[in-house]
Motif scaffolding. Structure first.
Motif, PDB file in Angstrom:
ATOM      1  N   PRO A  89      -4.894  -9.356   0.831  1.00 15.43           N
ATOM      2  CA  PRO A  89      -4.041 -10.474   1.269  1.00 15.43           C
ATOM      3  C   PRO A  89      -2.650 -10.472   0.644  1.00 15.43           C
ATOM      4  CG  PRO A  89      -6.259 -11.256   0.842  1.00 15.43           C
ATOM      5  CD  PRO A  89      -6.219  -9.835   0.377  1.00 15.43           C
ATOM      6  N   GLU A  90      -2.466  -9.791  -0.483  1.00 12.31           N
ATOM      7  CA  GLU A  90      -1.158  -9.751  -1.133  1.00 12.31           C
ATOM      8  C   GLU A  90      -0.254  -8.662  -0.559  1.00 12.31           C
ATOM      9  OE1 GLU A  90      -4.086  -9.761  -3.063  1.00 12.31           O
ATOM     10  OE2 GLU A  90      -3.897 -11.957  -3.088  1.00 12.31           O
ATOM     11  N   THR A  91      -0.798  -7.786   0.293  1.00 13.03           N
ATOM     12  CA  THR A  91      -0.026  -6.639   0.795  1.00 13.03           C
ATOM     13  C   THR A  91       1.087  -7.101   1.726  1.00 13.03           C
ATOM     14  OG1 THR A  91      -2.016  -5.259   0.672  1.00 13.03           O
ATOM     15  CG2 THR A  91      -0.181  -4.433   1.988  1.00 13.03           C
ATOM     16  N   ARG A  92       2.288  -6.545   1.526  1.00 15.34           N
ATOM     17  CA  ARG A  92       3.444  -6.904   2.343  1.00 15.34           C
ATOM     18  C   ARG A  92       4.045  -5.717   3.093  1.00 15.34           C
ATOM     19  NH1 ARG A  92       1.171 -10.787   1.607  1.00 15.34           N
ATOM     20  NH2 ARG A  92       1.834 -12.714   0.562  1.00 15.34           N
ATOM     21  N   ALA A  93       3.579  -4.503   2.822  1.00 14.73           N
ATOM     22  CA  ALA A  93       4.131  -3.325   3.492  1.00 14.73           C
ATOM     23  C   ALA A  93       3.235  -2.129   3.223  1.00 14.73           C
ATOM     24  CB  ALA A  93       5.553  -3.037   3.010  1.00 14.73           C
ATOM     25  N   ILE A  94       3.461  -1.065   4.004  1.00 16.17           N
ATOM     26  CA  ILE A  94       2.835   0.235   3.765  1.00 16.17           C
ATOM     27  C   ILE A  94       3.958   1.244   3.585  1.00 16.17           C
ATOM     28  CG2 ILE A  94       1.387   2.066   4.738  1.00 16.17           C
ATOM     29  CD1 ILE A  94      -0.159  -0.060   6.253  1.00 16.17           C
ATOM     30  N   VAL A  95       3.831   2.106   2.592  1.00 18.31           N
ATOM     31  CA  VAL A  95       4.883   3.069   2.245  1.00 18.31           C
ATOM     32  C   VAL A  95       4.290   4.476   2.201  1.00 18.31           C
ATOM     33  CG1 VAL A  95       6.606   3.747   0.529  1.00 18.31           C
ATOM     34  CG2 VAL A  95       6.060   1.318   0.858  1.00 18.31           C
ATOM     35  N   CYS A  96       4.949   5.421   2.880  1.00 13.55           N
ATOM     36  CA  CYS A  96       4.502   6.813   2.839  1.00 13.55           C
ATOM     37  C   CYS A  96       5.704   7.722   3.060  1.00 13.55           C
ATOM     38  CB  CYS A  96       3.420   7.092   3.886  1.00 13.55           C
ATOM     39  SG  CYS A  96       3.981   6.975   5.606  1.00 13.55           S
TER      40      CYS A  96
ATOM     41  N   VAL B  78       0.859  -1.183   0.000  1.00 20.26           N
ATOM     42  CA  VAL B  78       0.000   0.000   0.000  1.00 20.26           C
ATOM     43  C   VAL B  78       0.895   1.233   0.000  1.00 20.26           C
ATOM     44  CG1 VAL B  78      -1.688   1.343   1.312  1.00 20.26           C
ATOM     45  CG2 VAL B  78      -1.931  -1.149   1.109  1.00 20.26           C
ATOM     46  N   ALA B  79       0.645   2.141  -0.928  1.00 19.69           N
ATOM     47  CA  ALA B  79       1.468   3.339  -1.062  1.00 19.69           C
ATOM     48  C   ALA B  79       0.616   4.588  -0.900  1.00 19.69           C
ATOM     49  CB  ALA B  79       2.162   3.373  -2.424  1.00 19.69           C
TER      50      ALA B  79
END
Length: 427
Positions: free
Chosen positions: A146-153, A105-106
């Motif tokens: 379910p495929e998400t591996r990180a959050i980026v901001c 997620v970005a």
């Protein structure tokens, strides 16, 4: 260096000491590509990661290591990995975290170069950015699959200066067992230390505030050392054996900072974007004055933003350090000293006025970098953010009528005088 020392002291001393061989007080520049081994056993052990040591400067160098220790100390991280640019730092983090077919997620508001890289990695390597609809923590949570591996901001958004609710997004990340990656280039650790607000990985382009003088290119990846990477089926570079390192499992051998080790093994040894020791030395020198510079940057930027907000040729200013601006509450909470020195403003005359304004500047340089001691200006829509679609540029507040400023350390009266004469010519 004691962790009890305060920030300004650490900016000068952390990660370095007088040279034991010569007594030199400044960190030496170890301009060498290789290092002599004491024995064949030592060489084998270093290459197999059974012991630490220097072998080849692409992977590690004493000057670069001093910079890594200093930035890790300033960020409150367990370890850091220096690379050749901020763009390399983003690339290595994403490629270390994910395999093809996995996602992250970005934030919908990121530096244009980061967005361009993310789209290229999606198209060529199937590393999928899932863009949040907005900057609220709930927007990030809604984008998780379910495929998400990180959050980026980003901590402070480039270039509109919006301050992000790091703690709120970190809480979302924790609920879903995901690491939070924060690009904190625009804040520097002098303004925001994202790990204190729940971040797991912090990225910097050291070419900006950390170096400060516009001399070098570099990047940094900081590992907070507290995320649990051992979830089955995820993060294979950290959890699965490396056959070429005698079955090394990074999380088992290096439990305190496994992500940093994985970035060094895959990023530096395999992909190769190492940092020059000369660039590391110049960045170390720049960091020594970081807290002093950031205070002046913020004071000057606030004065310039307030001046522009009241100017009849200006449509709007995006700087949440001003009263009544959107995002003022978050800015007051996270950056009471001020939300940095990079911000955007729009001219009522549209793109023609914006281009005339930039061309008329004399003291302020027309230059693509940010975070330097010199004041800088650029037209993002035709340069740094040109690859965005028009609606995306509008959402990021970098439409054709917009100018990005990076306010430096000159006397603020001289900056204002140059801006006023350029605005007069742009009308």
């Amino acid at each position: 260096m004691s962790s009890a020392h305060r920030f300004a002291t650490q900016a000068i001393h952390a990660g370095a000491a007088p040279d034991p061989a010569t007594g030199a007080r400044a960190t030496p520049i170890y301009f060498t590509n290789g290092f002599v081994f004491d024995s064949t056993e030592q060489a084998a052990d270093i290459f197999a990661m059974r012991r630490t040591g220097f072998s080849y400067s692409r992977g590690s160098n004493p000057t670069v290591a001093a910079l890594e220790r200093r930035v890790a100390a300033l960020e409150g991280a367990k370890a850091a990995v220096a690379v050749s640019s901020g763009q390399s730092a983003v690339l290595l983090v994403l490629m270390t975290l994910m395999r093809s077919g996995e996602a992250y997620v970005a934030s919908p508001r990121l530096f244009g170069g980061s967005l361009g890289l993310m789209r290229r990695l999606d198209g060529r390597y199937d590393l999928k950015p899932q863009f949040a609809a907005g900057l609220d923590p709930a927007d990030f949570e809604a984008a998780i699959t379910p495929e998400t591996r990180a959050i980026v901001c980003e901590s402070i958004v480039n270039p509109c200066a919006t301050v992000v609710d790091i703690a709120g997004i970190a809480e979302v990340a924790r609920r879903h067992g995901l690491p939070l990656v924060v690009d904190s280039t625009l804040a520097s650790p002098a303004l925001i230390r994202p790990i204190e607000h729940g971040a797991d990985i912090v990225i910097h382009s050291t070419s900006k505030f950390l170096g400060g003088s516009g001399q070098t290119i570099g990047g940094m990846i900081c590992d907070a050392g507290r995320f649990d990477w051992t979830r089955p089926g995820r993060y294979n570079l950290l959890n699965e054996p490396w056959p070429d390192y005698d079955g090394l499992v990074v999380t088992e051998r290096f439990p305190d900072f496994p992500f940093a080790v994985a970035c060094r093994l895959f990023g530096l040894r395999d992909l190769g974007p190492g940092l020059s020791p000369m660039n590391a030395f110049l960045t170390l020198t720049g960091i020594e004055t970081l807290p002093l510079r950031m205070a002046r940057h913020c004071a000057n930027a606030r004065a310039v933003a307030a001046h522009l907000k009241d100017h009849p040729a200006v449509e709007w200013v995006s700087y949440p350090g001003l009263p009544g601006q959107p995002g003022e509450e978050l800015a007051n909470r996270y950056v009471p000293q001020g939300p940095g020195s990079i911000f955007t403003f729009a001219l009522k005359g549209g793109e023609p006025a914006a281009l005339r304004f930039i061309a008329a500047l004399e003291l302020v340089s027309h230059l693509v970098n940010i975070g330097e001691i010199k004041s800088l200006a650029i037209h993002p829509a035709t340069t740094t953010h040109r690859q965005l679609r028009p609606e995306e540029r509008a959402a990021a507040m970098v439409g054709p009528e917009t100018v990005r400023l990076s306010i430096g350390l000159e006397n603020v009266e001289d900056i204002l005088a140059d801006i006023d004469q350029a605005l007069a010519q742009a009308a």
